[in-house]
Scaffold this motif. Structure first.
Motif, short mmCIF file in Angstrom:
data_model
loop_
_atom_site.label_atom_id
_atom_site.label_comp_id
_atom_site.label_asym_id
_atom_site.label_seq_id
_atom_site.Cartn_x
_atom_site.Cartn_y
_atom_site.Cartn_z
N UNK A 289 0.84 -1.20 0.00
CA UNK A 289 0.00 0.00 0.00
C UNK A 289 0.88 1.26 0.00
N UNK A 290 1.93 1.25 0.82
CA UNK A 290 2.86 2.37 0.84
C UNK A 290 3.58 2.51 -0.50
N UNK A 291 3.99 1.38 -1.07
CA UNK A 291 4.70 1.40 -2.36
C UNK A 291 3.83 1.97 -3.46
N UNK A 292 2.56 1.58 -3.48
CA UNK A 292 1.65 2.10 -4.51
C UNK A 292 1.41 3.59 -4.36
N UNK A 293 1.37 4.07 -3.14
CA UNK A 293 1.21 5.50 -2.90
C UNK A 293 2.45 6.27 -3.35
N UNK A 294 3.62 5.76 -2.99
CA UNK A 294 4.88 6.39 -3.37
C UNK A 294 5.06 6.42 -4.89
N UNK A 295 4.52 5.43 -5.57
CA UNK A 295 4.68 5.29 -7.02
C UNK A 295 3.89 6.34 -7.80
N UNK A 296 2.81 6.87 -7.23
CA UNK A 296 1.92 7.74 -8.00
C UNK A 296 1.98 9.22 -7.57
N UNK A 297 3.13 9.64 -7.04
CA UNK A 297 3.31 11.05 -6.67
C UNK A 297 3.63 11.83 -7.94
N UNK A 298 2.60 12.29 -8.61
CA UNK A 298 2.73 12.80 -9.97
C UNK A 298 2.78 14.32 -10.07
N UNK A 299 2.02 15.02 -9.21
CA UNK A 299 1.93 16.46 -9.41
C UNK A 299 1.72 17.20 -8.09
N UNK A 300 2.19 18.43 -8.08
CA UNK A 300 1.99 19.32 -6.94
C UNK A 300 0.51 19.64 -6.82
N UNK A 301 0.01 19.70 -5.61
CA UNK A 301 -1.41 19.92 -5.37
C UNK A 301 -1.92 21.22 -6.01
N UNK A 302 -2.94 21.14 -6.88
CA UNK A 302 -3.51 22.36 -7.46
C UNK A 302 -4.02 23.32 -6.39
N UNK A 303 -4.55 22.80 -5.28
CA UNK A 303 -5.05 23.67 -4.21
C UNK A 303 -3.93 24.52 -3.62
N UNK A 304 -2.73 23.94 -3.48
CA UNK A 304 -1.62 24.68 -2.91
C UNK A 304 -1.12 25.79 -3.84
N UNK A 305 -1.33 25.60 -5.13
CA UNK A 305 -0.86 26.60 -6.10
C UNK A 305 -1.54 27.95 -5.88
N UNK A 306 -2.76 27.92 -5.36
CA UNK A 306 -3.53 29.15 -5.20
C UNK A 306 -3.48 29.70 -3.78
N UNK A 307 -2.69 29.08 -2.93
CA UNK A 307 -2.50 29.63 -1.59
C UNK A 307 -1.50 30.78 -1.65
N UNK A 308 -1.56 31.61 -0.65
CA UNK A 308 -0.65 32.76 -0.59
C UNK A 308 0.69 32.34 0.02
N UNK A 309 1.22 31.23 -0.48
CA UNK A 309 2.49 30.70 0.00
C UNK A 309 3.28 30.24 -1.22
N UNK A 310 4.55 30.55 -1.26
CA UNK A 310 5.41 30.12 -2.37
C UNK A 310 6.18 28.88 -1.92
N UNK A 311 5.94 27.77 -2.61
CA UNK A 311 6.61 26.52 -2.28
C UNK A 311 7.81 26.29 -3.20
N UNK A 312 8.83 25.65 -2.66
CA UNK A 312 10.03 25.33 -3.43
C UNK A 312 9.86 23.96 -4.06
N UNK A 313 9.81 23.93 -5.39
CA UNK A 313 9.67 22.67 -6.11
C UNK A 313 10.94 22.36 -6.88
N UNK A 314 11.29 21.08 -7.02
CA UNK A 314 12.49 20.72 -7.77
C UNK A 314 12.26 20.88 -9.27
N UNK A 315 13.33 20.97 -10.03
CA UNK A 315 13.24 21.02 -11.49
C UNK A 315 12.53 19.75 -11.97
N UNK A 316 11.51 19.92 -12.79
CA UNK A 316 10.74 18.78 -13.27
C UNK A 316 9.56 18.43 -12.39
N UNK A 317 9.36 19.16 -11.28
CA UNK A 317 8.24 18.89 -10.40
C UNK A 317 8.45 17.66 -9.54
N UNK A 318 7.41 17.27 -8.80
CA UNK A 318 7.57 16.16 -7.85
C UNK A 318 7.68 14.81 -8.54
#
Length: 223
Positions: free
Chosen positions: A177-206
Motif C-alpha cells: 500500500x505504501x509502495x503504490x502511494x509512493x509510485x503515483x506522486x505525480x503532481x503538486x497539489x492544485x489547491x496549494x498553487x492558489x495559496x498565498x504561499x510560495x513553495x520550493x519545487x524541484x526542477x521537473x516537479x515532484x
C-alpha cells in the motif's frame, strides 16, 4: 483475542496492535523495530519532522535548525521538502558520521527493501495521505513524509511500522500500500498553487528526476 506477545517489549507498538486487534500480524515470522520518538508537526514540516525523528530526540528547536539549514541550501521556503535528493543531502548534514544514506529509486515492495528493514535499516518515504493518514492515491496532492522504522513479515504479507508528524501513534501499513502511494506522486497539489504561499519545487516537479515519485531514502546507522 490475540496477545501480540512479540510486541510487548514495545509499548507503543503493542498499543496499536491491541487497540485495533490487528490479527493479521499476531504471529509474525520475523520483525524488526527501531523506536523513534514522536513529534507533531507545525505547518508544512512533515519531511523535517520525519528526519528529526531519525536523528533522535526531535524538538521544536532541532526542527527549526533543520529548517534553517534547508533554507540555506535553497531546498525549502516554508519547511516543505519536495525533493528526495535534497532530503538525502540534508540527512547527510545532520545524521551521525558513519551513517549510510542512500537514495533508493524504484518500487518499494520487493525483497531488497524487506530484507533491509528486517536487517535494521530505516527509511524516509514520501507518500499521499488519506484522511486517516494512511497511504492513499491522490496523485501527489496530499504528499507527506514518514519515517519507516521497522518491518513485519507474516505468512501472507509484509508490513511496515512508521512514524510521521500528523499522528501520536505508531502506524502499521502494508508495504504494498505504501509502495503504490509512493509510485503515483505525480503532481503538486492544485489547491496549494492558489495559496498565498510560495513553495520550493524541484526542477521537473515532484514526478521529475529530483522529485518524490518512486523515490525514498535508505538509512543504515553505524553499528
Amino acid at each position: 483475542m490475540e496477545d501480540f506477545s512479540w510486541a510487548k517489549l514495545y509499548p507503543e507498538v503493542y498499543k496499536v496492535c491491541t487497540l485495533f486487534q490487528m490479527t493479521e500480524i499476531a504471529n509474525p515470522i520475523e520483525f524488526h523495530y527501531k523506536k523513534l520518538d514522536q513529534f507533531l508537526q507545525d505547518g508544512p514540516q512533515c519531511g523535517l519532522v520525519a528526519l528529526a525523528m531519525c536523528v533522535g530526540n526531535p524538538t521544536k528547536d532541532s526542527i527549526q535548525n533543520l529548517f534553517e539549514t534547508a533554507k540555506k541550501y535553497n531546498f525549502s521556503n516554508n519547511g516543505e521538502m519536495f525533493s528526495v535528493d535534497n532530503m538525502a543531502t540534508l540527512a547527510k548534514e545532520v545524521l551521525p558520521i558513519g551513517t549510510e544514506i542512500k537514495v533508493y529509486n524504484g518500487y518499494l515492495d520487493n525483497d531488497f527493501i524487506k530484507k533491509s528493514l528486517l536487517g535494521g535499516s530505516i527509511m524516509l518515504v514520501p507518500y499521499d495521505t488519506e484522511k486517516d493518514n494512511s497511504p492513499g492515491l491522490c496523485k501527489g496532492h496530499k504528499a507527506h513524509w514518514a519515517a519507516i522504522c521497522g518491518g513485519i513479515l507474516t505468512e501472507n504479507d509484509f508490513y511496515v511500522l512508521a512514524r510521521h508528524g500528523k499522528a501520536r501513534n505508531v502506524a502499521i501499513w502494508k508495504l504494498k500500500v505504501l509502495a503504490n502511494s509512493n509510485k503515483q506522486l505525480l503532481e503538486f497539489s492544485p489547491d496549494r498553487k492558489f495559496q498565498d504561499i510560495v513553495y520550493k519545487l524541484p526542477i521537473g516537479g515532484i514526478s521529475g528526476p529530483f522529485g518524490l515519485k518512486e523515490k525514498s531514502i535508505l538509512i543504515q546507522y553505524k553499528c
